[in-house]
Write an enzyme that holds these catalytic residues in place. Structure first.
Site, PDB file in Angstrom:
ATOM      1  N   LYS A  54      59.358 -27.462  44.161  1.00 37.02           N
ATOM      2  CA  LYS A  54      59.053 -26.370  43.240  1.00 37.02           C
ATOM      3  C   LYS A  54      58.987 -25.006  43.941  1.00 37.02           C
ATOM      4  CE  LYS A  54      56.711 -28.748  39.445  1.00 37.02           C
ATOM      5  NZ  LYS A  54      57.291 -30.076  39.684  1.00 37.02           N
ATOM      6  N   GLU A  80      49.967 -20.968  41.432  1.00 35.29           N
ATOM      7  CA  GLU A  80      50.736 -20.157  40.496  1.00 35.29           C
ATOM      8  C   GLU A  80      49.823 -19.634  39.391  1.00 35.29           C
ATOM      9  OE1 GLU A  80      55.144 -21.226  39.457  1.00 35.29           O
ATOM     10  OE2 GLU A  80      53.887 -22.086  37.900  1.00 35.29           O
ATOM     11  N   ARG A 104      68.890 -33.726  35.709  1.00 36.14           N
ATOM     12  CA  ARG A 104      69.233 -34.991  35.062  1.00 36.14           C
ATOM     13  C   ARG A 104      69.320 -34.774  33.561  1.00 36.14           C
ATOM     14  NH1 ARG A 104      64.339 -35.812  32.697  1.00 36.14           N
ATOM     15  NH2 ARG A 104      62.475 -35.259  33.880  1.00 36.14           N
TER      16      ARG A 104
END
Length: 445
Positions: free
Chosen positions: A116, A200, A293
């Site tokens: 991430k 974050e 995906r």
């Protein structure tokens, strides 16, 4: 086109991929665990190979057994579905090194977007909006506290290698951050083998909106449309709809442009999803992650565009052009997906068991992608998802009406299920008004 395809997955997604493969005349090969020998996807495949016991590490994540199955059956390609090995860069690379076609993005793209922190930095460099947060892992709790002082509380503490809503916690103050940092780091080390932690900005009221992209065989990246995914429990999705009721034409154009930039930044090929957080108060959105995906919720995009995304994946993997004109993509109506899980409808705790009755709804605009049937058993070894109930209407109101009727007509006896929750949600004023956020389920409970 690919002639033979091994599906390295189980349940509804294996069944769904097999359905498209057989429609296209592709020999479909299933792999299964000992516990899944009697499941519908096994019987519907042209050929099936047992790859190990119930434990996923010994079967569906057993790369050696899956590759051996591909070789013994003469498979030309492997489709990983979602979950299990679908975002495992080493597996993708090994598949191709063994002379097989990988139906997914490159191993390099999976690696780039799997962390991430690295993904955030790549997106920022590409001009995609990212939320305020750390550019490097917070190696100690003191580093996390320093980052939070700059960002401002509350903050989200996230496992850099996490996904699917796992490895995330909210800290409202310094004491909370000290506690959650250690919890998330420990969880990440156990689950992902990587204890890296990202700090974050946390948005108390936020919507979860994502964009479906396709990286085409000719190198272009196409953004199809956005999906609203804000009905969640424990940061995991329960309901998705397309288009998002929160997104108008101007915001949609910005979302799609950002998603294309994200895909282009990593040379993306095949199907992927750019997930974002939308601040409904300001109209700002921020990159969250890219899922490299096919998503669980891909059917709602299929229904509004009239496409088969698995077919598009197979065409891209084979080096073929898409079935649609990327410069003239259209959409019609509104689609909603409900995830039918084997869990109680109040606390959402797993409730596996033998299915004694399974009656699916039908009718115009109603689609059920199911992994189970009567006389099958939901075991505790795998995800609780039993089926996806998808509806398509002329507009949102029509889709909701069809969803209500379909929920009422879906009968499951045996394992616990969350159909009663969906019946409640589809009468909820906040959901009906379309002005909801990721806190809607907690407010209902």
């Amino acid at each position: 086109m690919i002639q033979s395809l091994l599906v390295a997955n189980r349940g509804e997604i294996a069944r769904r991929i097999i359905r498209t493969a057989k429609r296209l005349g592709i020999r479909a090969i299933a792999v299964h665990s000992e516990a899944d020998a009697g499941m519908p996807f096994v019987g519907e495949a042209d050929e099936a190979v047992c790859v190990g016991p119930a434990n996923p590490a010994q079967s569906y994540r057993n790369t050696e057994a899956i590759l051996a199955a591909a070789k013994s059956t003469g498979a030309q390609a492997i489709h990983p579905g979602y979950g299990f090995l679908s975002e495992n860069a080493d597996f993708a690379r090994t598949v191709e090194e063994n002379g097989l076609i990988w139906v997914g993005p490159s191993a390099d793209a999976i690696t780039a977007m799997g962390d991430k922190i690295n993904a955030r930095n790549l997106m920022a460099a590409a001009g995609v909006p990212v939320a305020p947060g750390t550019q490097d892992p917070a190696a100690t709790v003191e580093a996390a506290l320093e980052a939070a002082a700059t960002i401002g509380f509350p903050v989200m503490v996230k496992a850099a290698a996490g996904g699917g809503g796992m490895g995330m916690a909210v800290a409202n103050d310094e004491a909370g951050l000290r506690t959650e940092y250690e919890k998330v780091r420990g969880f990440a080390e156990r689950m992902f083998g990587d204890g890296s932690v990202l700090i974050e900005r946390y948005f108390p009221r936020v919507r979860h909106v994502e964009v479906q992209i396709l990286g085409l065989a000719d190198g272009r990246v196409v953004a199809l449309s956005e999906r609203e995914c804000s009905v969640q429990r424990r940061n995991q999705k329960l309901v998705e709809e397309a288009p998002s009721p929160a997104v108008g034409p101007e915001l949609r154009a910005r979302f799609l442009a950002a998603a294309v930039k994200a895909g282009e930044a990593v040379g993306y090929r095949n199907a992927g999803t750019v997930e974002c957080l939308l601040d409904p108060a300001t109209g700002e959105f921020f990159f969250l992650e890219m899922n490299t995906r096919l998503q669980v919720e891909h059917p709602i995009t299929e229904l509004i565009h009239g496409l088969d995304l698995v077919e598009e994946q197979l065409r891209i993997a084979a080096g073929l052009a898409p079935t649609f004109d990327p410069d003239a993509l259209t959409s019609t109506g509104h689609a909603i997906e409900l995830r039918i899980n084997a869990e109680d409808p109040k606390r959402f705790l797993p409730g596996p068991g033998k299915v004694t009755t399974w009656v699916e709804p039908s009718g115009d605009g109603v689609r059920v992608d199911s992994g189970y049937a009567a006389d099958t058993t939901v075991t505790p070894f795998y995800d609780s998802l039993m089926a996806k109930l998808i509806v398509h209407g002329t507009d949102r109101a029509d889709a909701i009406a069809k969803a209500r009727a379909a929920v009422a007509g879906f009968e499951i006896v045996g394992p616990k299920n969350n159909l009663p929750f969906f019946a409640e949600l589809l009468e909820n004023d906040e959901f009906l008004g379309g002005d909801y956020d990721t806190g809607i389920v907690s407010r209902m409970r």
